[in-house]
Design a protein around this motif. Structure first.
Motif, PDB file in Angstrom:
ATOM      1  N   VAL A   4      -6.461   1.319   9.878  1.00  0.00           N
ATOM      2  CA  VAL A   4      -7.680   0.031  10.129  1.00  0.00           C
ATOM      3  C   VAL A   4      -7.013  -0.775  11.457  1.00  0.00           C
ATOM      4  O   VAL A   4      -7.903  -1.654  11.730  1.00  0.00           O
ATOM      5  CB  VAL A   4      -7.859  -0.726   8.895  1.00  0.00           C
ATOM      6  CG1 VAL A   4      -8.266   0.126   7.855  1.00  0.00           C
ATOM      7  CG2 VAL A   4      -6.574  -1.270   8.191  1.00  0.00           C
ATOM      8  N   GLY A   5      -5.911  -0.911  11.777  1.00  0.00           N
ATOM      9  CA  GLY A   5      -5.358  -1.512  12.887  1.00  0.00           C
ATOM     10  C   GLY A   5      -4.338  -2.831  12.287  1.00  0.00           C
ATOM     11  O   GLY A   5      -4.181  -3.596  13.362  1.00  0.00           O
ATOM     12  N   LYS A   6      -3.663  -2.617  11.441  1.00  0.00           N
ATOM     13  CA  LYS A   6      -2.709  -3.609  11.028  1.00  0.00           C
ATOM     14  C   LYS A   6      -1.679  -3.642  12.265  1.00  0.00           C
ATOM     15  O   LYS A   6      -1.216  -5.008  12.720  1.00  0.00           O
ATOM     16  CB  LYS A   6      -2.180  -3.182   9.739  1.00  0.00           C
ATOM     17  CG  LYS A   6      -3.036  -3.200   8.404  1.00  0.00           C
ATOM     18  CD  LYS A   6      -2.414  -2.876   7.225  1.00  0.00           C
ATOM     19  CE  LYS A   6      -1.714  -1.788   7.202  1.00  0.00           C
ATOM     20  NZ  LYS A   6      -2.620  -0.488   7.175  1.00  0.00           N
ATOM     21  N   SER A   7      -1.056  -2.847  12.644  1.00  0.00           N
ATOM     22  CA  SER A   7      -0.054  -2.732  13.520  1.00  0.00           C
ATOM     23  C   SER A   7      -0.523  -3.153  14.828  1.00  0.00           C
ATOM     24  O   SER A   7       0.187  -3.902  15.308  1.00  0.00           O
ATOM     25  CB  SER A   7       0.744  -1.051  13.956  1.00  0.00           C
ATOM     26  OG  SER A   7       1.291  -0.903  12.555  1.00  0.00           O
ATOM     27  N   ARG A   8      -1.581  -2.747  15.086  1.00  0.00           N
ATOM     28  CA  ARG A   8      -2.348  -3.265  16.280  1.00  0.00           C
ATOM     29  C   ARG A   8      -2.468  -4.769  16.323  1.00  0.00           C
ATOM     30  O   ARG A   8      -2.042  -5.561  17.375  1.00  0.00           O
ATOM     31  CB  ARG A   8      -3.477  -2.582  16.687  1.00  0.00           C
ATOM     32  CG  ARG A   8      -4.275  -3.086  17.795  1.00  0.00           C
ATOM     33  CD  ARG A   8      -3.616  -2.840  19.076  1.00  0.00           C
ATOM     34  NE  ARG A   8      -4.642  -3.535  20.341  1.00  0.00           N
ATOM     35  CZ  ARG A   8      -5.323  -2.821  20.916  1.00  0.00           C
ATOM     36  NH1 ARG A   8      -5.888  -1.785  20.475  1.00  0.00           N
ATOM     37  NH2 ARG A   8      -6.205  -3.466  22.013  1.00  0.00           N
ATOM     38  N   LEU A   9      -3.030  -5.589  15.156  1.00  0.00           N
ATOM     39  CA  LEU A   9      -3.010  -6.781  15.130  1.00  0.00           C
ATOM     40  C   LEU A   9      -1.531  -7.557  15.034  1.00  0.00           C
ATOM     41  O   LEU A   9      -1.792  -8.471  16.071  1.00  0.00           O
ATOM     42  CB  LEU A   9      -3.620  -7.003  13.729  1.00  0.00           C
ATOM     43  CG  LEU A   9      -3.977  -8.673  13.312  1.00  0.00           C
ATOM     44  CD1 LEU A   9      -4.966  -9.131  14.322  1.00  0.00           C
ATOM     45  CD2 LEU A   9      -4.478  -8.874  11.899  1.00  0.00           C
ATOM     46  N   VAL A  10      -0.686  -6.856  14.471  1.00  0.00           N
ATOM     47  CA  VAL A  10       0.557  -7.739  14.703  1.00  0.00           C
ATOM     48  C   VAL A  10       1.062  -7.469  15.969  1.00  0.00           C
ATOM     49  O   VAL A  10       1.705  -8.518  16.766  1.00  0.00           O
ATOM     50  CB  VAL A  10       1.576  -6.822  13.622  1.00  0.00           C
ATOM     51  CG1 VAL A  10       2.863  -7.395  13.823  1.00  0.00           C
ATOM     52  CG2 VAL A  10       1.093  -7.132  12.333  1.00  0.00           C
TER      53      VAL A  10
END
Length: 238
Positions: free
Chosen positions: A153-159
């Motif tokens: 869902v994009g957790k790493s991208r958000l961080v």
């Protein structure tokens, strides 16, 4: 069953009904079992078995730093040969597959906890820290943010984006990151160790003498009292 959750900005551990808060069975949520052979690349292995990185480090101490790392294009046979793993290839493959099963048993999805709470099931939440530990880790005005979601869902991208934003303003804040491994030996202060190394500029390739000098300089920059500096270095150097 123990469940790690966050309540009112504090990390707590919940003890709930194992019958109601268990993970889905393998029939409901099958694991990905990919054929692994000597020519399978580490990229292919980690894509099918993300937990293999932790499993291999726990069993063979590889993949945790630059000196014991491997490249995505390295084959499993090359990794075993480079790091002098004496176990048979079948034993290494078994370690990879078992690590996924162990990790599956250790974790429960936030959505499952939320669903249990919405059903008003009896879940006891226990703060496992002492008042002293809470005060020691508490920063005035700081807030705890937990990012949770399904894979992809994009957790790493958000961080990563948030880190880039922080790094672009070094006069306002510094980004320090530490990982907490879910299982293994000698990992109690793993996250703290990574943060200290980052702050002091210590590299995995540094010799013990170089690392000690960098740690001394980093502590000296923020602590004036010599006795306190020595006390702090002795404990952080562990």
């Amino acid at each position: 069953m123990e469940i790690d959750v966050t309540v009112e900005g504090k990390g707590v551990r919940g003890l709930g009904s194992a019958a109601k808060l268990t993970r889905k069975t393998e029939e409901e949520e099958p694991m990905s079992f990919q054929e692994i052979g000597p020519d399978t690349t580490m990229e292919e292995i980690l894509r099918a078995y993300p937990s293999a990185k932790i499993g291999l480090f726990q069993r063979y101490h590889i993949g945790g730093c630059a000196s014991c790392g491997y490249q995505p294009t390295d084959t499993l046979a090359e990794v075993c040969r480079t790091h002098h793993i004496v176990d048979s290839l079948n034993a290494v493959i078994a370690c990879i597959r078992q690590s996924q099963g162990v990790e599956a048993q250790l974790h429960i999805r936030p959505a499952e906890v939320a669903a249990a709470l919405q059903r008003e099931e009896h879940v006891r939440l226990l703060d496992v820290r002492s008042p002293q530990e809470w005060e020691a880790a508490h920063l005035q005005g700081a807030q705890l943010v937990t990012v949770a979601g399904e894979p992809g869902v994009g957790k790493s991208r958000l961080v990563r984006e948030f880190r880039a934003f922080v790094d672009s303003q070094p006069e306002r804040a510094r980004w320090r990151q530490g990982r907490c491994l879910p299982y293994g030996e000698g990992i109690t202060f793993w996250a703290l160790g990574e943060i200290v190394k980052s702050q002091a500029g210590i590299l995995e390739s540094d010799s013990p003498h170089e690392a000690s000098d960098k740690l001394t300089a980093a502590i000296g920059a923020i602590v004036e009292d010599p006795t306190e500096r020595d006390w702090l270095k002795t404990r952080l150097a562990l």
